[in-house]
Structure formats: C-alpha cells, structure tokens
Design a protein around this motif. Structure first.
Motif, short mmCIF file in Angstrom:
data_model
loop_
_atom_site.label_atom_id
_atom_site.label_comp_id
_atom_site.label_asym_id
_atom_site.label_seq_id
_atom_site.Cartn_x
_atom_site.Cartn_y
_atom_site.Cartn_z
N ARG A 1 -9.55 3.33 -11.33
CA ARG A 1 -8.30 2.91 -10.69
C ARG A 1 -7.20 2.68 -11.73
O ARG A 1 -6.06 3.04 -11.53
N ARG B 1 -3.55 4.85 -11.98
CA ARG B 1 -2.20 4.28 -11.98
C ARG B 1 -1.29 4.98 -12.96
O ARG B 1 -0.09 4.93 -12.84
N PHE C 1 0.42 16.07 -3.15
CA PHE C 1 -0.55 16.86 -2.38
C PHE C 1 0.13 18.00 -1.62
O PHE C 1 1.30 17.93 -1.29
N PHE D 1 2.65 8.25 4.13
CA PHE D 1 2.07 7.31 5.08
C PHE D 1 2.97 7.25 6.31
O PHE D 1 4.09 6.76 6.23
N VAL E 1 -0.17 -2.36 -6.03
CA VAL E 1 -1.03 -2.18 -7.20
C VAL E 1 -0.53 -2.95 -8.42
O VAL E 1 -1.30 -3.57 -9.14
N GLU F 1 -7.01 9.43 0.11
CA GLU F 1 -6.84 9.99 -1.23
C GLU F 1 -5.46 9.69 -1.79
O GLU F 1 -5.32 9.36 -2.97
N ALA F 2 -4.45 9.81 -0.93
CA ALA F 2 -3.09 9.55 -1.39
C ALA F 2 -2.95 8.09 -1.82
O ALA F 2 -2.29 7.79 -2.82
N ALA F 3 -3.58 7.19 -1.07
CA ALA F 3 -3.51 5.77 -1.40
C ALA F 3 -4.26 5.49 -2.70
O ALA F 3 -3.78 4.75 -3.56
N ILE F 4 -5.41 6.12 -2.85
CA ILE F 4 -6.20 5.93 -4.06
C ILE F 4 -5.48 6.53 -5.27
O ILE F 4 -5.50 5.97 -6.36
N ALA F 5 -4.79 7.65 -5.02
CA ALA F 5 -4.10 8.32 -6.12
C ALA F 5 -2.96 7.48 -6.69
O ALA F 5 -2.62 7.62 -7.86
N VAL F 6 -2.35 6.59 -5.88
CA VAL F 6 -1.33 5.71 -6.47
C VAL F 6 -1.98 4.48 -7.11
O VAL F 6 -1.28 3.60 -7.59
N GLY F 7 -3.29 4.43 -7.12
CA GLY F 7 -3.97 3.37 -7.85
C GLY F 7 -4.52 2.25 -6.99
O GLY F 7 -5.00 1.24 -7.51
N MET F 8 -4.45 2.41 -5.67
CA MET F 8 -5.00 1.35 -4.81
C MET F 8 -6.52 1.38 -4.84
O MET F 8 -7.13 2.42 -5.07
#
Lengths: 266, 219
Positions: free
Chosen positions: A96, A100, A106, A112, A128, B121-128
C-alpha cells in the motif's frame, strides 16, 4: 543539415533519457502465470526517471499485466520488480505504501460513480494521506484546473463524457503526487473525438517531466511523445528502443509485422 | 348467517395495540438485522477462513429453517439448553432477527459482489487499504443497489411478524386470534385482521416500489 543538428540527433538516439539517474522501475526477468497460461515470460525492462515509456503490441501480449504487476495489483510468479531500487513488498501493508507513490489510470476510467469529480480527486489524499478536507479539496481543484475541468468539479461521472471522465481519473491519480504514472490503455474505451483531449493532457504531463508508462494502441502518441518504446508479443519483449528506431527501422520481424497490421508503414 | 361487526369496534384499542406491537417488532428487527446482515456479509467476504465459514454456516442454517420453527425453538428449547430465558416479546424478536439477518447478509453480499472489480482496484491503486476501499467506495455503492431488496424484505417481515403469535406475543395476529377464540366471531375477526394487515401493508409495499424506482442504478 549542419553538424550541430547531427550531433543532437545522434545524442538523442544513443543516450536514453534519464540514463544517468537511477531507474524508477526495473523488471528483472519477470514471469506471470495464469494457471497454465504464461502471461509474462521473462521480461527485463527498465523505466528511467522522467521517461515516457510506451508498451505496444497485440492484445493479450502481456503489456497490461506487466503494468498491473508494477503496483502489485497482480503478484509476479518469477523474477523481481524493483521500484526505486527496492523489490516490491509482498505484504499488503507495505504494498500500500508503494502504491501511494504510483498513479494508475484504467481503460474504463473506474471513477467512483457516487462521488463528484472533485471528490473523486480528493478522496485519495483525504483517506490515505489523512490531510484535511479543505486541503484535499483545494488540491483536487488545482488538479481539475490542470486537466481543464474546473467547471465540471461538481458533476458526477455519469454527467461527464468519456474523455472528461478519463481526465478526472488522471487528476485522481495525480492527487497522490506519484513518482510514476501507469496508464493502462487510457484511450481504448473512448470515442474517437475525445481521445485527443486525453492524449493532450498526457502529453503535457510528459513535458513536465513525469515518469510515465503507457500501454497503448495509439501509435501516433507513442511515436511523438514516448522516449522509449517496448514491443510485446506472447509475454516477451520483442524489441525495445527509441520511437524513431521502432517505427522507422524495426529490427525484429514481429515488430514489422505488428506495425504492418496497424497500417503503419513507417 | 348473522354477523356482528361490533366485535371489531369493541376491541379497537386491543387491535390498535397489537398493530403497534407488530410495527414495533418490524422496526426493531430491521434495526438489528441490517447491521447484523452487513457484518455477516463482510465476514463472509473477508479473507479469514474462520470468519467466512462461520458466516456461511449461520446464514445457511437460519435461511433454510422455517421461521416458525426458529420461533418455537427459541421459546421452548433455548431456555432448556442454553439456560437463557427472555420474555415472549424478546424471544420472538430474537427469532425474527436471526432469520432476517441471514437474508440481509445474502442481500448485502450480492450487492457488494455486484460492484465491478475495477472499483476496488481503482481504490487500492490510490493507496487505500481493502477496508478503506470497502467503506469509502464499495459499500456506499452497494447500499444503493440493495435498498430495493431491503424494502421488499421489510414488507415480507411485516407480515412474518404474525408468526410470533404462536408464542403469545401480543402483536396484531395474536390479539385478533385471541378475540376470535373468546368471542367465537371467527369470520368477523379473520376479516378484520386481513383488512388491518392489508391497509397497513399496502402503503409499505407502495413505498418499496417507490424505493425501487428511486434507487434504480444508472451508470
């Protein structure tokens, strides 16, 4: 052509951008399997600082998979991926921290849908990095201005065109102030008339010196913006080099074949 | 046949009280079963084998038992085996919660699974973290999608509360059936009971329809 000009041309061909700096990402004999299927078969490539690297090749050749291994969305089955000289961590917590420092864009935007354009951009830093809401929103607004969408800040993704959505997605990735940006076919899902606006944003980003990896089928973009082009086929690197070489003077038969099928004859 | 409808009017306050208890049971059950269902769904989807299996067993157990059996079990068996004894109302409430939580768990699980993989994946990709992504990105979207289903569950539950009448919880069905047996006004009381349930249920069903339309997912 005067000698000065000749000299710069030779230099740009022989010296790769960022060659004097430590590489940002290094793939060392990377392998990735999906069951029996070998998606990536021993790829060794490096991405230099400030470089725009385009990954081209037929669909299913492993370009996107390599990109997804870069920020540990996928794990590698062999070899190593080094980011900033350090192998990618295998545990979630440390992965993680690395994610960051990378931004990802994508093919299907993946904005979202329950958040406005502004909140889409602000949510990363807010969640984050734990910065204040005011600060996150101010940062988000600046980035929306940068991608030319300040007037759409309050719009929800469903109220934006594909091109606009992808520009918001780029802003979202930039909000984490990444050291490298990963683009996974960023224009493949777009209407032809909105592709240009996204590529322009990417070009500007490249001009600012952002390190970028771009999986793309936009050969004109690869030719004009990339500093380094990597050609994939069947999970392997067929050929790599500066765009001038790849597009005008490809050495590998497979590259000629691939470019030929695109109607690109150099 | 001579019908005497005054019996209904005579017992209007008993019936009103019963109806009030029916509503109360419905509200309390849902208040407990929504969070419980969410927790069960998250357990089921978690990476922990133990949590996931525990949730699976709970859901499959209570989803596949007739509610009336759970009600009887809670009333007669639970005190004997577990030495826990509650009032009839609490016992009925527990039985309803067990059943509805199991259904809600499946509803939430389906809702969460219906969100595209790319969103996570998009959420994880920003570091969440996965949990942050769940909380910020996946659950808010899933919530909208499951609201119509929850509304339908609500309407079913409203009617199913009548099953706790078998353990003498004084809700609408129990009150009406009591009056019936003491006055022998079977036809009148059963009709009155049907009318009251219908009059109370219909607006809820309409409201559920409205929720269906209002929260239809548009992408």
């Amino acid at each position: 052509m005067n000698s000065d000009n000749m000299a710069t041309r030779t230099a740009s061909h022989s010296e790769r951008r960022g060659a004097h700096l430590p590489p940002v990402v290094v793939y060392d004999n990377v392998r990735k399997l999906y069951g029996e299927f070998v998606a990536i078969d021993g790829v060794s490539v490096q991405v230099n600082k400030g470089e725009v690297m385009c990954l081209i090749g037929p669909s299913g050749s492993g370009k996107s998979t390599l990109l997804r291994c870069t920020n540990a969305l996928e794990t590698v089955d062999g070899g190593r991926v080094l980011f900033d000289g350090v192998p990618l961590p295998t545990d979630e917590t440390n992965a993680r921290k690395v994610r960051r420092r990378m931004g990802m864009v994508f093919q299907n935007f993946e904005l979202f849908p329950h958040k406005s354009a502004l909140d889409n951009v602000a949510i990363g830093p807010l969640t984050v990095l734990g910065i204040s809401e005011t600060e996150a929103r101010a940062r988000a607004m600046k980035l929306l201005e940068k991608v030319g969408l300040a007037d759409k800040a309050g719009n929800f993704p469903s109220g934006l065109s594909g091109g606009q959505q992808q520009r918001v997605a780029i802003a979202r990735a930039l909000a984490m102030e990444p050291e490298v940006m990963l683009f996974d076919e960023p224009t493949s899902a777009l209407d032809p008339e909105t592709i240009g606006e996204v590529l322009n944003v990417m070009k500007r980003l490249a001009e600012e010196g952002m390190t970028m990896m771009v999986v793309t089928h936009e050969m004109a973009f690869a030719r004009r913006v990339a500093n380094w082009v990597v050609v994939f086929d069947h999970g392997k690197v067929v050929e790599q080099g500066p765009p001038g070489q790849i597009f005008e003077n490809p050495t590998a038969e497979r590259t000629r074949d691939f470019l030929g099928h695109l109607g690109w004859n150099g | 046949m001579n019908l005497d409808w005054t019996i209904v009017w005579q017992h209007r306050w008993d019936l009103a009280q019963g109806a009030g208890l029916t509503v109360l049971l419905t509200v309390l059950t849902m208040l407990a079963a929504v969070p419980a269902g969410m927790v069960l769904a998250l357990m089921r989807l978690s990476r922990s084998r133990i949590l996931s299996t525990a949730s699976l067993w709970f859901v499959e157990f209570f989803r596949n038992l007739p509610l009336i059996l759970v009600v009887y079990w809670a009333f007669y068996v639970m005190p004997v085996f577990l030495h826990i004894e509650f009032s009839a109302f609490t016992t009925g409430l527990i039985a309803l919660c067990l059943n509805v939580s199991a259904y809600n768990a499946e509803t939430f699980r389906a809702g969460i699974n219906s969100i595209r993989k790319g969103q996570m994946e998009a959420a994880i990709a920003v570091g969440m973290s996965r949990w942050q992504a769940m909380k910020q990105i996946i659950i808010p979207q899933a919530w909208r999608r499951v609201l119509p289903v929850l509304a339908s569950t609500w309407v079913s539950l409203f009617k199913d509360t009548s099953l706790v009448s078998v353990i003498a919880v004084g809700e609408l069905a129990h009150v009406a059936l009591q009056i019936r047996s003491s006055s022998f006004r079977v036809l009148e009381m059963l009709t009155a009971m049907a009318v009251i349930y219908w009059l109370m249920g219909y607006p809820q069903a309409k409201l559920a329809d409205w929720v269906h339309k209002r929260f239809e997912v548009k992408e």
